[in-house]
Design a protein around this motif. Structure first.
Motif, mmCIF file in Angstrom:
data_model
loop_
_atom_site.group_PDB
_atom_site.id
_atom_site.type_symbol
_atom_site.label_atom_id
_atom_site.label_comp_id
_atom_site.label_asym_id
_atom_site.label_seq_id
_atom_site.Cartn_x
_atom_site.Cartn_y
_atom_site.Cartn_z
ATOM 1 N N SER A 1 37.555 48.341 26.236
ATOM 2 C CA SER A 1 37.911 46.869 26.077
ATOM 3 C C SER A 1 37.315 46.137 27.375
ATOM 4 C CB SER A 1 39.378 46.453 26.030
ATOM 5 O OG SER A 1 39.948 46.894 24.743
ATOM 6 N N GLY A 2 37.489 46.694 28.711
ATOM 7 C CA GLY A 2 36.813 45.892 29.645
ATOM 8 C C GLY A 2 35.304 46.070 29.571
ATOM 9 N N ALA B 1 45.511 51.436 33.860
ATOM 10 C CA ALA B 1 44.635 52.462 33.730
ATOM 11 C C ALA B 1 44.703 53.506 34.830
ATOM 12 C CB ALA B 1 43.066 51.651 34.030
ATOM 13 N N ILE B 2 45.201 53.092 35.925
ATOM 14 C CA ILE B 2 45.555 54.105 37.133
ATOM 15 C C ILE B 2 46.638 54.980 36.487
ATOM 16 C CG2 ILE B 2 46.014 54.621 39.333
ATOM 17 C CD1 ILE B 2 43.254 53.441 38.994
ATOM 18 N N ASP C 1 33.602 51.644 35.491
ATOM 19 C CA ASP C 1 34.496 50.952 34.392
ATOM 20 C C ASP C 1 35.631 50.420 35.263
ATOM 21 O OD1 ASP C 1 32.797 51.231 32.368
ATOM 22 O OD2 ASP C 1 33.746 53.257 31.749
ATOM 23 N N LEU C 2 36.405 51.310 36.156
ATOM 24 C CA LEU C 2 37.663 50.655 36.709
ATOM 25 C C LEU C 2 37.261 49.614 37.669
ATOM 26 C CD1 LEU C 2 38.974 54.229 37.543
ATOM 27 C CD2 LEU C 2 40.239 52.536 36.019
ATOM 28 N N ALA C 3 36.240 49.703 38.403
ATOM 29 C CA ALA C 3 35.824 48.526 39.173
ATOM 30 C C ALA C 3 35.655 47.182 38.389
ATOM 31 C CB ALA C 3 34.619 48.785 40.043
ATOM 32 N N ARG C 4 34.998 47.508 37.209
ATOM 33 C CA ARG C 4 34.856 46.286 36.302
ATOM 34 C C ARG C 4 36.013 45.372 35.945
ATOM 35 N NH1 ARG C 4 30.796 44.101 32.961
ATOM 36 N NH2 ARG C 4 31.704 42.979 31.266
ATOM 37 N N LEU C 5 37.095 46.307 35.839
ATOM 38 C CA LEU C 5 38.447 45.805 35.658
ATOM 39 C C LEU C 5 38.933 45.006 36.854
ATOM 40 C CD1 LEU C 5 40.388 48.431 33.833
ATOM 41 C CD2 LEU C 5 39.616 46.482 32.931
ATOM 42 N N LEU C 6 38.591 45.474 37.864
ATOM 43 C CA LEU C 6 39.091 44.870 39.283
ATOM 44 C C LEU C 6 38.197 43.360 39.299
ATOM 45 C CD1 LEU C 6 39.115 47.651 41.796
ATOM 46 C CD2 LEU C 6 41.055 46.221 41.146
ATOM 47 N N ALA C 7 37.058 43.521 38.862
ATOM 48 C CA ALA C 7 36.228 42.220 38.943
ATOM 49 C C ALA C 7 36.860 41.234 37.888
ATOM 50 C CB ALA C 7 34.696 42.660 38.532
ATOM 51 N N ALA D 1 33.838 43.151 27.378
ATOM 52 C CA ALA D 1 34.387 41.749 27.622
ATOM 53 C C ALA D 1 35.490 41.241 26.603
ATOM 54 C CB ALA D 1 33.254 40.950 27.809
ATOM 55 N N GLU D 2 36.127 41.944 26.260
ATOM 56 C CA GLU D 2 37.289 41.775 25.280
ATOM 57 C C GLU D 2 38.580 41.362 26.211
ATOM 58 O OE1 GLU D 2 36.151 44.612 21.458
ATOM 59 O OE2 GLU D 2 37.756 45.194 23.053
ATOM 60 N N VAL D 3 39.713 40.719 25.631
ATOM 61 C CA VAL D 3 40.915 40.409 26.392
ATOM 62 C C VAL D 3 41.415 42.065 26.416
ATOM 63 C CG1 VAL D 3 43.161 39.621 26.245
ATOM 64 C CG2 VAL D 3 41.007 38.205 25.626
ATOM 65 N N VAL D 4 41.640 42.404 27.478
ATOM 66 C CA VAL D 4 42.144 44.067 27.708
ATOM 67 C C VAL D 4 43.691 43.662 27.239
ATOM 68 C CG1 VAL D 4 42.293 45.911 29.209
ATOM 69 C CG2 VAL D 4 40.271 44.487 29.272
ATOM 70 N N GLN D 5 44.329 44.629 26.464
ATOM 71 C CA GLN D 5 45.683 44.721 26.169
ATOM 72 C C GLN D 5 46.393 45.934 27.008
ATOM 73 O OE1 GLN D 5 47.936 43.203 23.945
ATOM 74 N NE2 GLN D 5 49.231 43.986 25.475
#
Length: 493
Positions: free
Chosen positions: A8-9, A199-200, A93-99, A12-16
């Motif tokens: 989802s991240g 995610a973690i 992908d994890l870094a993208r969630l932080l951004a 660019a969707e809304v991440v549930q």
């Protein structure tokens, strides 16, 4: 769960995001929404704990603790080592969630996920070292004929309350060390970072962490306070502001606490320093994550004969930082956590200017993005000197001698970490002795940390040390065994 969140991240969707209660993921019901500070749209959402959720989580933790404690340290370490490898595998992908959730530039986010991998590996290594002692009781007459041993036993139930500024790595510290110690852990995630927190936790479960070892709730301070008050909780690890840390302590009552709180870190640049290098380091570490770190460079004290020289180099270095889209790999400074935080930078820089300080750069914002701000020679009572700005602002002040600047640094109610640029070993030893801080970085700024080194502060910066070895000590309790009439050392003549 991990695959779904990362997918989802990336789209660019809304991440549930999801909560984890009693071994089951759930994401339904009322939701809290996280608006990405740079994108200014909803980027993730998480279920709000309902009536009875906190009680259910506490009850499950109580009955699950023995199962986690029964897992040998070697097997807990193997799980953490797999989690370390998984963090590296999924770092982009994890870094993208932080951004998305926090406006943290990708380069900073990738650095944080690399630290997650390191932290899990260190937790695994420290977990393998858990042991005890054979006590020298026979050295005293009353102990003759007795043998005594100790070992470190899990506390049982740990509560980890994590902050928004480094939600992945600080979760890795708290949850990784707690699991290495043999506890079950309840995680209360920051409202600003539900997706990366989910995610973690999911990454650890997919690496083999048993369901009994972790639960996850989202929500506000009310949820945290309810969890802190739970009789089932044996130890609480909290990272956040001094004010919230005080509330945690009051809600917890007589429980073991590890509190890593705020700071307005000082870096001292002496006259014998490499001024250009000191300016470069302070510029890079003063605005990392938009200054949203408890050890971010906030106050730089420069010996007066080289004050203007430092300002010239420092201003040039800061002006060269790229401000913009956190998803752009070239961005150095993204957005702050929200517009209120960015406005604090604007407001406090204006206050310092009204008192006679010079705003050399910045002092303005675009939404939640605060332009990197430099305030030269603000008055001693200005908020940028006395309080924690936790933002993209650095104050630079002159000093005359070491005794004077140490005294000025120690006037702060905080005492987390300091930096010092000098080649004089005598100055180094004196600063290490006299500065009221938990750590001193020499020939570096205050904003430097190794995750396997003890980290923590004094005064309003909290107590306890947040490295895996120290945290395992906090997450365990010493149990003693005494064998009467069974001595390894012989008896009376």
């Amino acid at each position: 769960m991990l695959e779904a969140i990362l997918a989802s991240g990336s789209k660019a969707e809304v991440v549930q995001a999801a909560a984890l209660r009693g071994g089951e993921w759930f994401s339904g019901g009322p939701q809290s929404e996280r608006i990405g500070p740079y994108l200014r749209r909803v980027v993730s959402q998480a279920p709000v704990p309902g009536h009875g959720d906190v009680a259910a989580v506490l009850a499950y933790a109580r009955i699950s603790a023995p199962a986690v404690a029964a897992l040998a340290p070697a097997f807990r370490a193997e799980i953490l080592e797999r989690a370390s490898a998984a963090a590296t595998e999924n770092r982009h992908d994890l870094a993208r969630l932080l951004a998305l959730e926090l406006g943290k530039p990708l380069k900073d986010g990738l650095g944080e996920i690399d630290r997650v991998a390191d932290t899990f590996a260190v937790c695994a290594a420290e977990g393998r070292q858990i042991g005890g002692d054979n006590l020298p009781v026979a050295g005293w007459a009353r102990g003759a004929g007795t043998t005594a041993f100790t070992y470190r036993a899990p506390v049982g139930v740990a509560l980890a309350i994590t902050p928004f500024n480094a939600p992945a790595n600080l979760l890795a510290h708290k949850l990784g060390a707690s699991f290495a110690a043999g506890n079950t852990t309840i995680v209360k995630a920051p409202p600003q970072a539900p997706a990366i927190s989910t995610a973690i936790v999911a990454l650890l479960l997919e690496s083999g962490m048993p369901a009994e070892a972790v639960q996850l709730l989202h929500g506000d301070g009310r949820v945290g306070a309810e969890l802190c008050a739970g009789d089932e909780v044996g130890v609480i690890s909290f990272t956040g502001s001094a004010a919230t840390g005080d509330a945690v302590a009051k809600a917890a009552g007589a429980k073991r606490l590890v509190l890593e709180l705020g700071g307005n870190a000082a870096t001292i640049v002496c006259g014998d320093a490499d001024i250009a290098e000191a300016a470069r380091v302070c510029a890079r570490t003063g605005y990392t994550n938009s200054g949203q770190s408890c050890i971010s460079v906030q106050r730089v004290y420069v010996q007066r004969p080289r004050f203007e020289e430092f300002l010239e180099h420092f201003t040039g270095e800061v002006a060269a930082l790229t401000v913009g889209d956190p998803l752009d790999p070239g961005t150095d400074v993204g957005s702050m956590v929200d517009e209120d935080a960015a406005e604090r930078v604007v407001r406090w820089s204006a206050e310092a200017a009204d008192g006679g300080g010079r705003v050399l750069l910045g002092g303005e914002r675009d939404g939640a993005t605060a332009r990197p701000t430099i305030v030269a020679d603000p008055p001693a009572g200005a908020s940028v000197v006395t309080e924690e700005v936790f933002g993209a602002l650095v104050a630079v002040l002159p000093f005359d001698d070491m005794g004077e600047v140490v005294a000025r640094c120690n006037q702060s109610r905080y005492g987390l970490q300091a930096g010092l640029f000098t080649r004089d070993i005598g100055q180094i030893i004196a600063a290490w002795r006299d500065l009221q801080v938990g750590g001193l970085v020499v020939n570096g700024s205050s904003n430097y940390r190794l995750d396997h080194v003890p980290f923590g502060g004094v005064k309003d910066s909290g107590f306890g040390r947040e490295s895996p070895r120290c945290m395992i000590e906090d997450y365990t309790t010493v149990k003693t065994l005494m064998l009467r009439g069974m001595s390894l050392w012989g008896g009376r003549p």
